[in-house]
Design a protein around this motif. Structure first.
Motif, PDB file in Angstrom:
ATOM      1  N   SER A 118       0.845  -1.299   0.018  1.00  0.00           N
ATOM      2  CA  SER A 118       0.026   0.023   0.108  1.00  0.00           C
ATOM      3  C   SER A 118       0.816   1.017  -0.046  1.00  0.00           C
ATOM      4  CB  SER A 118      -1.025  -0.133   1.177  1.00  0.00           C
ATOM      5  OG  SER A 118      -0.115   0.280   2.313  1.00  0.00           O
ATOM      6  N   LEU A 136      -4.191   5.189   3.914  1.00  0.00           N
ATOM      7  CA  LEU A 136      -3.288   4.448   4.674  1.00  0.00           C
ATOM      8  C   LEU A 136      -3.379   4.346   6.204  1.00  0.00           C
ATOM      9  CD1 LEU A 136       0.164   5.760   2.723  1.00  0.00           C
ATOM     10  CD2 LEU A 136      -1.210   3.610   2.101  1.00  0.00           C
ATOM     11  N   ASN A 159      -9.215   3.088  -0.231  1.00  0.00           N
ATOM     12  CA  ASN A 159      -8.519   2.603  -1.007  1.00  0.00           C
ATOM     13  C   ASN A 159      -8.910   2.550  -2.316  1.00  0.00           C
ATOM     14  OD1 ASN A 159      -5.347   2.086   0.127  1.00  0.00           O
ATOM     15  ND2 ASN A 159      -6.894   1.895   1.773  1.00  0.00           N
ATOM     16  N   TYR A 171      -3.063  -3.341  -7.335  1.00  0.00           N
ATOM     17  CA  TYR A 171      -3.932  -2.846  -6.293  1.00  0.00           C
ATOM     18  C   TYR A 171      -5.285  -2.992  -6.071  1.00  0.00           C
ATOM     19  CZ  TYR A 171      -3.104   0.689  -2.784  1.00  0.00           C
ATOM     20  OH  TYR A 171      -3.229   1.516  -1.443  1.00  0.00           O
TER      21      TYR A 171
END
Length: 404
Positions: A191, A226, A256, A281
């Protein structure tokens, strides 16, 4: 072929000239070999002379054998660029590779030696890697990079916990905390590092093509994404069945997903070398959401969430980074050829099939074998296609750097 790489000593000299060369090759080969051994244990009852139960050995070697090798290759290659110091090469790099290999032998044949000896052999590599990384960063005097020591130290702690718990095969003891902590640490790294390279590479690519808008610079959304994700993952490590953990995981996946959307991944479909980073991702987002579902609903297979994160997010991102870094650092053009695109297709399909296997009521073993074959195909093809690049000197061209 040049004189330096036509001789075995020349090839070895090239292999030990930068960290990504031996560790990316070892990681790919072990990813395929360890998975093949796991499938053999699963389907034939093959017994390995290891201290671990079969499933624990599989988890251990995927996290602390395969993944940790790629972490080493990435850090040992990236740190000289961050610090301006000379890269770790030659004898020291060879010693690190030897310690990694010793760990694999110790995990595989641990039943033949005292427990303390097997654990020492296993921990020697992450301990040495942490020392080398710390030395390089602290010697540079750059305070900003000191946090890079933390992920390696956490992975070493996670590996030690799994080693201590794996002796008795106690899946609910230290080994469970160990593999969850190891997985969380790796996902946190993805991340953070992914949040830097994916939008940056996308921005550069779009600017060269004259396309607007480009991904925005990191801001409060990224920091919040995050913070929420890391809190959720660390909470899951210690409270994997708490309903509040599920809420935190859902929140981490949602914010995210917003972050990923802002990176404009759909515009990069013309270049698989870049688009695959967005796909990797996306697997992280999907896997975290699935982990939230598994926390809330006991009927939702935990293995589906775990493999969305491992085969999907980790496997895809590792292959994306290894192919890109290898091409860039050996002077090749940063674009995916057909074999590289096939590598990406195989690992993404492996993740999808493995998730189907988690839900399959019948013929589950067949689905598992299919997923395993795809995984082995992806990493085997990487080794076959990229070994010549890893074993030969860098091309004298700056094309790759100009496209970063």
């Amino acid at each position: 072929m040049t004189e330096v790489d036509s001789h075995p000593r020349g090839a070895l000299r090239v292999l030990l000239s930068r960290g990504f060369r031996p560790f990316f090759l070892c990681a790919a080969l072990w990813a395929a070999m360890a998975l093949a051994l796991w499938l053999a244990m699963l389907t034939t009852g093959l017994a390995l002379p290891t201290r671990f139960a079969p499933l624990e050995w599989h988890i251990h070697e995927m996290l602390f054998g395969f993944v940790l090798a790629t972490v080493a290759g990435f850090l040992l290659t990236a740190i000289p660029e961050w610090t301006g110091r000379q890269p770790v090469t030659g004898t020291l790099l060879g010693v690190l590779c030897g310690l990694w290999l010793l760990g694999r032998v110790g995990a595989l044949f641990g039943a033949f030696v005292p427990v303390w000896m097997a654990i020492a052999a296993d921990i020697a590599f992450p301990a040495a890697l942490a020392v080398v990384v710390a030395r390089e960063i602290f010697a540079s005097g750059q305070r900003a990079g000191r946090m890079m020591v933390v992920p390696v130290a956490v992975l070493m702690l996670a590996q030690l916990l799994m080693d201590l718990g794996g002796e008795a095969g106690n899946g609910g003891g230290l080994d469970a905390y160990g593999w969850r902590l190891g997985l969380a640490a790796i996902l946190i790294q993805i991340s953070v590092i992914g949040g830097r390279i994916v939008p940056a590479f996308t921005r550069n690519w779009l600017v060269r093509r004259g396309e607007e808008p480009v991904p925005p610079a990191a801001n409060t959304i990224d920091r919040a994404a995050l913070a929420v994700l890391h809190t959720a993952l660390l909470t899951w490590v210690f409270f994997p069945q708490a309903r509040l953990t599920g809420v935190a995981l859902f929140a981490g996946a949602t914010v995210n997903l917003w972050r990923l959307w802002r990176w404009r991944g759909a515009t990069t479909r013309a270049e698989p070398l870049l688009f695959v980073l967005h796909v990797g991702y996306a697997w992280l987002v999907l896997g975290v959401a699935a982990l939230g579902f598994a926390t809330w609903d006991a009927s939702f297979p935990l293995s589906a969430a775990i493999h969305a994160l491992t085969v999907g997010a980790i496997g895809t991102m590792i292959l994306a980074v290894m192919t890109r870094a290898t091409r860039g650092h050996t002077g090749r053009v940063l674009t995916a050829d057909r074999s590289t695109t096939l590598i990406y297709f195989l690992v993404v399909l492996a993740a999808a099939v493995r998730i189907v296997a988690a839900f399959a009521a019948q013929e589950q073993v067949d689905w598992l074998l299919a997923a395993g074959a795809l995984w082995i195909g992806a990493f085997g093809l990487f080794a076959l296609r990229y070994a010549p690049l890893l074993l030969r000197p860098r091309l004298s061209t700056s094309i790759a750097e100009s496209q970063r």
